[in-house]
Every structure is written in C-alpha cells, then in structure tokens.
Design an enzyme around this catalytic site. Structure first.
Site, PDB file in Angstrom:
ATOM      1  N   ASP A   1      29.030 -22.084  -3.611  1.00 18.91           N
ATOM      2  CA  ASP A   1      27.869 -21.572  -2.894  1.00 18.91           C
ATOM      3  C   ASP A   1      28.274 -20.171  -2.410  1.00 18.91           C
ATOM      4  OD1 ASP A   1      25.499 -21.587  -1.100  1.00 18.91           O
ATOM      5  OD2 ASP A   1      27.037 -21.693   0.452  1.00 18.91           O
TER       6      ASP A   1
ATOM      7  N   TYR B   1      26.380 -17.769   0.201  1.00 19.95           N
ATOM      8  CA  TYR B   1      26.166 -17.354   1.589  1.00 19.95           C
ATOM      9  C   TYR B   1      26.827 -18.335   2.550  1.00 19.95           C
ATOM     10  CZ  TYR B   1      22.619 -14.286  -0.417  1.00 19.95           C
ATOM     11  OH  TYR B   1      21.973 -13.334  -1.158  1.00 19.95           O
TER      12      TYR B   1
ATOM     13  N   ARG C   1      19.205 -16.224   9.678  1.00 20.63           N
ATOM     14  CA  ARG C   1      19.797 -17.078   8.644  1.00 20.63           C
ATOM     15  C   ARG C   1      19.116 -18.455   8.625  1.00 20.63           C
ATOM     16  NH1 ARG C   1      22.294 -18.636   3.933  1.00 20.63           N
ATOM     17  NH2 ARG C   1      23.733 -20.348   4.263  1.00 20.63           N
TER      18      ARG C   1
ATOM     19  N   SER D   1      23.990 -19.989  -6.465  1.00 16.90           N
ATOM     20  CA  SER D   1      23.395 -19.650  -5.173  1.00 16.90           C
ATOM     21  C   SER D   1      21.879 -19.619  -5.229  1.00 16.90           C
ATOM     22  CB  SER D   1      23.906 -18.268  -4.755  1.00 16.90           C
ATOM     23  OG  SER D   1      23.230 -17.782  -3.619  1.00 16.90           O
ATOM     24  N   ASN D   2      21.293 -19.807  -4.059  1.00 18.47           N
ATOM     25  CA  ASN D   2      19.847 -19.637  -3.917  1.00 18.47           C
ATOM     26  C   ASN D   2      19.451 -18.171  -3.990  1.00 18.47           C
ATOM     27  OD1 ASN D   2      19.095 -22.287  -3.732  1.00 18.47           O
ATOM     28  ND2 ASN D   2      19.060 -22.361  -1.488  1.00 18.47           N
TER      29      ASN D   2
HETATM   30  C1  LAC Z   1      23.421 -19.995  -1.149  1.00 22.01           C
HETATM   31  C2  LAC Z   1      23.038 -20.150   0.292  1.00 22.01           C
HETATM   32  C3  LAC Z   1      21.766 -20.740   0.536  1.00 22.01           C
HETATM   33  O1  LAC Z   1      22.829 -20.682  -2.000  1.00 22.01           O
HETATM   34  O2  LAC Z   1      24.045 -20.619   1.073  1.00 22.01           O
HETATM   35  O3  LAC Z   1      24.285 -19.160  -1.446  1.00 22.01           O
END
Ligand code: LAC
Length: 228
Positions: free
Chosen positions: A10, A12, A41, A118-119
């Site tokens: 991931d 973030y 956030r 990641s999103n």
């Molecule tokens: C990601 C976040 C949402 O997907 O943490 O990187």
C-alpha cells in the site's frame, strides 16, 4: 506455507508519511496543520469508500481535493485557489517513512518482486514515487484507477494477482492501514501489518499474518517464512 515471490505495498501511510503535508498546511494555516492533515486524510478515505459503495467513481486526486475543501469548510478556514492547488501538489511530494529507502533496496536484493498497489491514480503514484527517488525499486505501480473502484473492494486486490501472474498466496500484501490489511486478508493475500504508531487493528473479522513496526523488518520475515 507457500513461498512469497512478490510484495504488494500500500502506498499512503505504509511507504509514505501522509502527515508530511501537515507542515504545508501549517504554513498556510498556522497552528492548524496537524488537525487539518488528519481530517483531510480521514475524509479522503471515507470518500473513496462512499464512492465505491455509491458506484460513483472519481479519480483519487479529485477525491483528495474534495476532502480538502470539506476539511477547510469544517474548520472554518478560507481556502483560495492558490492554497488549494499548493496543498494538492504537496500530496504528490510526500516523504517516505525514514526506514523505507534502505529497506526497499535490501528487499530488492533478495530477488523479491516489489510493487505498489494503491488507491492513488497512476499519476499520483508515479509522481510520489519519482519525487522521492524510489522508482527504481518497483517492478510495477498498480492503481485502483484501472478498475474504477477503491480498496478494500476485491477487484483492486485482483489487479496485483493478474498483473504479476502469481497466485494470491505468493504475494505478501503490506499495509499500515488496518482496513486495507483486513481487505487484503479477506481477499486471500498473506498480510503484514505495519504498525508504526501502536494503532489498534480493525474488528473486521480478519487478522494479519504478521505485524512489524517498520518495513525494515521484512527481509528477516521473508527469510524465515520462505525458509532460506
Ligand atoms: C493507498 C491508500 C489508500 O491505497 O493508503 O495507498
């Protein structure tokens, strides 16, 4: 236990410190930076989940900007166009957590394929990774944008399986976000939760396979798990 061939990180919070925007927030709104960054956030995350449920996808940068507008409105801060774009730009220049650069180099040297799932949009992920000089470590940067829904929807976790051409049990998913670690575990990835700040894990019926306080603990975990 199946040997781990790749890691999907991931981004973030896990590799990059989302609170590194607090200083920029504070420069624009003195004394309010920490609070602003925290609400920003949290609201960004909520909007990704709500939009996924509403089936009304909007790219991550736009959701981040919407959350910023909400945050300033809630805190009674007046956000002009220049501040708005400066803060959104700051989200593309996040700082990696201190142990991350050396740990990625060490992990790469073990021959494990490293990816980010990641999103964030492809543009956001690419910018953050390039701006921090860490691009060279990753075989692929994978974005939820390709399926137009956000984690923890299983369609996003599937991207890693498909793009890497591996079984989900061969991909270690690494996240500092308990909701994401839970979603990945429910999907069937082996999961390592990065708990840097003594957080509480979510009650979503899932548990991580392993818990570390930084990703510098991953090489030893892989060695123990893969048995070499
Ligand atoms: C990601 C976040 C949402 O997907 O943490 O990187």
């Amino acid at each position: 236990m199946t040997a781990i061939k790749a890691i999907a990180f991931d981004m973030y919070g896990t590799l990059y410190d989302v609170n590194s925007v607090a200083a920029r927030c504070n420069a624009l709104f003195p004394g309010r930076g920490e609070e602003m960054s925290r609400i920003w956030r949290q609201k960004s995350l909520e909007y990704t989940w709500l939009r996924s449920l509403m089936e009304d996808y909007r790219p991550f940068e736009a959701v981040t900007e919407d959350a910023l507008v909400f945050t300033c409105a809630q805190l009674g801060l007046s956000l002009d166009a220049a501040a708005r774009s400066a803060l959104c730009e700051a989200y593309l220049h996040l700082e990696p957590h201190p142990e991350v650069p050396a740990a990625l180099a060490e992990l790469e040297a073990t021959g494990t394929t490293l990816t980010i799932l990641s999103n964030g949009s492809a543009h956001s992920i690419g910018s953050v990774v390039r701006n921090s000089g860490l691009e060279k470590h990753f075989a692929a940067l994978l974005s939820a944008d390709s399926v137009k829904v956000y984690k923890p929807h299983h369609a996003v976790y599937e991207i890693a399986e498909q793009q890497l051409g591996l079984e989900r049990t061969e991909i270690l998913f690494v996240s500092s976000n308990p909701w994401d670690a839970s979603g990945a575990s429910h999907f069937g990835f082996p999961v390592c939760w990065v708990n840097r700040g003594g957080k509480t894990f979510d009650e979503l019926g899932q548990a991580p396979d392993h818990v570390v306080t930084g990703i510098d603990a991953l090489p030893a975990y892989l060695e123990a798990r893969n048995g070499h």
